[in-house]
Design a protein around this motif. Sequence first.
Motif, PDB file in Angstrom:
ATOM      1  N   TYR A 147     -23.472  16.207 -55.965  1.00 59.43           N
ATOM      2  CA  TYR A 147     -24.239  15.475 -54.955  1.00 59.43           C
ATOM      3  C   TYR A 147     -25.731  15.467 -55.285  1.00 59.43           C
ATOM      4  CZ  TYR A 147     -20.019  15.559 -52.062  1.00 59.43           C
ATOM      5  OH  TYR A 147     -18.755  15.392 -51.576  1.00 59.43           O
ATOM      6  N   LEU A 154     -25.400  13.770 -48.113  1.00 57.39           N
ATOM      7  CA  LEU A 154     -24.287  14.425 -48.819  1.00 57.39           C
ATOM      8  C   LEU A 154     -24.745  15.728 -49.451  1.00 57.39           C
ATOM      9  CD1 LEU A 154     -22.566  11.435 -50.642  1.00 57.39           C
ATOM     10  CD2 LEU A 154     -21.693  12.740 -48.704  1.00 57.39           C
ATOM     11  N   SER A 156     -23.835  19.613 -48.118  1.00 60.39           N
ATOM     12  CA  SER A 156     -23.212  20.529 -49.082  1.00 60.39           C
ATOM     13  C   SER A 156     -24.080  21.772 -49.281  1.00 60.39           C
ATOM     14  CB  SER A 156     -23.013  19.800 -50.408  1.00 60.39           C
ATOM     15  OG  SER A 156     -22.412  20.638 -51.339  1.00 60.39           O
ATOM     16  N   ILE A 185     -17.823  18.827 -43.585  1.00 64.97           N
ATOM     17  CA  ILE A 185     -17.805  17.467 -43.061  1.00 64.97           C
ATOM     18  C   ILE A 185     -16.369  16.986 -43.180  1.00 64.97           C
ATOM     19  CG2 ILE A 185     -18.746  15.150 -43.274  1.00 64.97           C
ATOM     20  CD1 ILE A 185     -21.012  16.301 -44.891  1.00 64.97           C
ATOM     21  N   TYR A 231     -13.167  14.389 -43.242  1.00 60.94           N
ATOM     22  CA  TYR A 231     -12.913  13.186 -44.029  1.00 60.94           C
ATOM     23  C   TYR A 231     -13.426  11.944 -43.296  1.00 60.94           C
ATOM     24  CZ  TYR A 231     -10.372   9.589 -46.562  1.00 60.94           C
ATOM     25  OH  TYR A 231     -10.052   8.471 -47.279  1.00 60.94           O
ATOM     26  N   MET A 280     -17.300  11.857 -43.422  1.00 59.93           N
ATOM     27  CA  MET A 280     -17.728  11.564 -44.788  1.00 59.93           C
ATOM     28  C   MET A 280     -17.509  10.087 -45.097  1.00 59.93           C
ATOM     29  SD  MET A 280     -18.892  12.791 -47.707  1.00 59.93           S
ATOM     30  CE  MET A 280     -18.465  14.479 -47.977  1.00 59.93           C
ATOM     31  N   SER A 281     -16.352   9.568 -44.723  1.00 58.80           N
ATOM     32  CA  SER A 281     -16.054   8.157 -44.961  1.00 58.80           C
ATOM     33  C   SER A 281     -17.007   7.252 -44.199  1.00 58.80           C
ATOM     34  CB  SER A 281     -14.615   7.840 -44.560  1.00 58.80           C
ATOM     35  OG  SER A 281     -13.721   8.599 -45.313  1.00 58.80           O
TER      36      SER A 281
END
Length: 127
Positions: A36, A79, A83, A89, A91, A94-95
Motif C-alpha cells: 500500500y 489504504l 494498514s 477493514i 471487504y 474496502m470495496s
Amino acid sequence: MTFDVGGTLTIVTAVANLILGSLVLFSDPKKKLNVYFAIFSLVMSGWVLSNYIFSAQNNIFILKTQYALGAAIMPTAFLWIFSLLEKKIGYLKMSLLLMVGLIVTLLPYADGLIIKNLQGSVLATGY
C-alpha cells in the motif's frame, strides 16, 4: 542560461518518492503495508511529475491527469494509513473505498464534466 530550481526540485521529489516506495516494497513485498505504501508513493510520484510536465507544456490531457492523480492520492493514502494503524477493514468497506476512489479518479477524464478546455494562461497546483 538560468537554472530552474523549482523544476529540478520537483523531479528530485518524484524520483525520491519512487525510490522510497521501491525500497519499502522490495524490503518485504508480502506485507500489505509495504504494498500500500508503494502504491501511494507511485501515485504521488505520478502527480508530482504531471505537475512538472504541465508547467512545461499546457495540455488539457495533462491537466486532467493532474486532477485524476490528485484525486487518487486520498484513497491510496487511506489504504496505507488503515494498514499502518492495523485497523481491520471489511471487504465491503474496502470495496466501497476503492470504487469511490476509482470513480473520483476517472471523473476528470469525462469530457467537459470537470475540465472543459484550456484558455489563456493556466497555473495549476502552485506553478
